[in-house]
Design an enzyme around this catalytic site. Structure first.
Site, PDB file in Angstrom:
ATOM      1  N   ARG A  20       0.839  -1.261  -0.110  1.00 43.13           N
ATOM      2  CA  ARG A  20       0.141  -0.128  -0.015  1.00 43.13           C
ATOM      3  C   ARG A  20       0.927   1.209  -0.023  1.00 43.13           C
ATOM      4  NH1 ARG A  20      -4.231   3.077   3.516  1.00 43.13           N
ATOM      5  NH2 ARG A  20      -5.658   3.604   2.252  1.00 43.13           N
TER       6      ARG A  20
ATOM      7  N   HIS B  14       0.338   4.028  -2.660  1.00 43.24           N
ATOM      8  CA  HIS B  14      -0.001   5.442  -2.355  1.00 43.24           C
ATOM      9  C   HIS B  14       1.097   6.633  -2.747  1.00 43.24           C
ATOM     10  CE1 HIS B  14      -3.850   5.405   0.401  1.00 43.24           C
ATOM     11  NE2 HIS B  14      -3.682   4.461  -0.665  1.00 43.24           N
TER      12      HIS B  14
ATOM     13  N   TRP C  41     -10.241  -8.625   3.316  1.00 49.46           N
ATOM     14  CA  TRP C  41     -11.136  -9.028   1.814  1.00 49.46           C
ATOM     15  C   TRP C  41     -11.326 -10.641   2.151  1.00 49.46           C
ATOM     16  CZ3 TRP C  41      -8.126  -4.677   2.218  1.00 49.46           C
ATOM     17  CH2 TRP C  41      -8.637  -3.567   1.851  1.00 49.46           C
TER      18      TRP C  41
END
Ligand code: ZEM
Length: 300
Positions: A41, A45, A185
């Site tokens: 991540r 980003h 998830w």
């Protein structure tokens, strides 16, 4: 580029950095036991601020070291990822933060069972926050497919690439104290797979309003084998994840990736490699020649 810059690292030197990243991935006290997801991540980003029209943002600069970008609520929690990598930067000061963040994600994807992603170094680090991109360029999970297109077309991606990139949500979880969303998830969030797409299609996702007012979608997996005394765990999807199902152009890719893991791996490797290159201007020999206030970078 100033001639005081070091020569490009040898592949043996890069291997040393990759080994150091591999060695820190296992974090028994952190989340699901791995630093991998949050490192992926961080790279996303760092690169996902790119705006193709103005040629600003992208993976150069490591702007998240500055409050202006690092303090963006969209980047909440990524200080953990940067802290995991700090000892590697201390041990190998020749690598820039911007390169290290991207390289660590490539190592993490591979180590978690994912594909080999092409990576090229040479990113430079900003020396102040004047070139840091404005806030508000990263996607908002509470929205739908129009928003995803608005954000990812701006970076130069197409519909297929949006769906392939979203498969990174095989990894990791949402944290109430970071994004406000809660949960993971897939059941095995430190194993790279195409499970995310299969779960999207198979399950009957129910809207759930959280105490903070945010809405996400949830499903309790009845089939998973539980140890005695274990509660069945709820899996989740963000509204943006659900929009991949309801959108007529996105959905066929969800179906293909759910059926064909090799295709997903190949497409993810290509699109993640492309993401990590956003905002970099390279000359014919691959050296980065962005005209910015930077430090680091190698001799041409
Ligand atoms: Zn994510 N992502 N992301 N993402 N993401 C979260 C977590 C992770 C969106 C999003 O709002 C969120 C991509 C695309 C998109 C990862 C990788 C990639 C979280 C939870 C949110 C809310 C953050 C938290 O609370 O810690 C949206 C709207 C996206 C648009 C499609 C892309 C592209 C990614 C990489 C290629 C990963 C690995 C995580 C898990 C992080 C962790 O700490 O476990």
């Amino acid at each position: 580029m100033p001639s005081s810059n070091p020569p490009a690292p040898s592949s043996a030197q890069l291997e040393e950095v990759k080994d150091a990243v591999r060695a820190l991935l296992h974090q028994p006290e952190y989340d699901d036991g791995s630093a991998g997801p949050v490192l992926v991540r961080l790279a996303w980003h760092s690169a996902g601020t790119y705006d193709a029209a103005s040629k600003t943002g992208g993976s150069n600069g490591a702007g998240m070291r500055y409050e202006k970008e690092g303090g963006d609520p969209a980047n909440a929690g990524l200080a953990h990822a940067r802290a995991f990598l700090e000892p590697v930067k201390e041990k190998f000061p020749w690598i820039t933060y911007a390169d290290l963040w991207c390289l660590a994600a490539v190592v993490a994807v591979k180590e978690m069972g994912g594909p080999e992603v092409q990576w090229q170094g040479g990113r430079t680090d900003f020396t102040d926050d004047s070139k840091v991109p404005p806030r508000g360029r990263l996607p908002d999970a509470a929205q739908g497919s129009d928003h995803l297109r608005h954000i990812f077309y701006r970076m130069g991606f197409n519909d297929q690439e949006i769906v392939a990139l979203s498969g990174a949500h095989n990894l990791g979880r949402c944290h109430g104290d970071r994004s406000g969303f809660e949960g993971k998830w897939v059941n095995q969030p430190t194993r790279f797979s195409n499970q995310y797409y299969r779960l999207l299609l198979q399950n009957d996702w129910k809207k759930k309003k959280l105490a903070n007012g945010l809405e996400q979608f949830v499903y309790v997996d009845e089939e998973i084998e539980l140890e005695e005394g274990e509660e069945p765990e709820e899996l989740m999807m963000l509204p943006t994840d659900m929009s991949l199902l309801s959108d007529a152009a996105f959905r066929p890719w969800v179906e293909r990736y759910a059926k064909d893991k090799d295709l997903f791996f190949a497409h993810f490797a290509a699109v993640f490699g492309k993401l990590l290159e956003l905002g970099l201007v390279r000359d014919a020999s691959g050296n980065i020649v962005n005209e910015e206030n930077v430090e680091g970078g190698y001799q041409s």
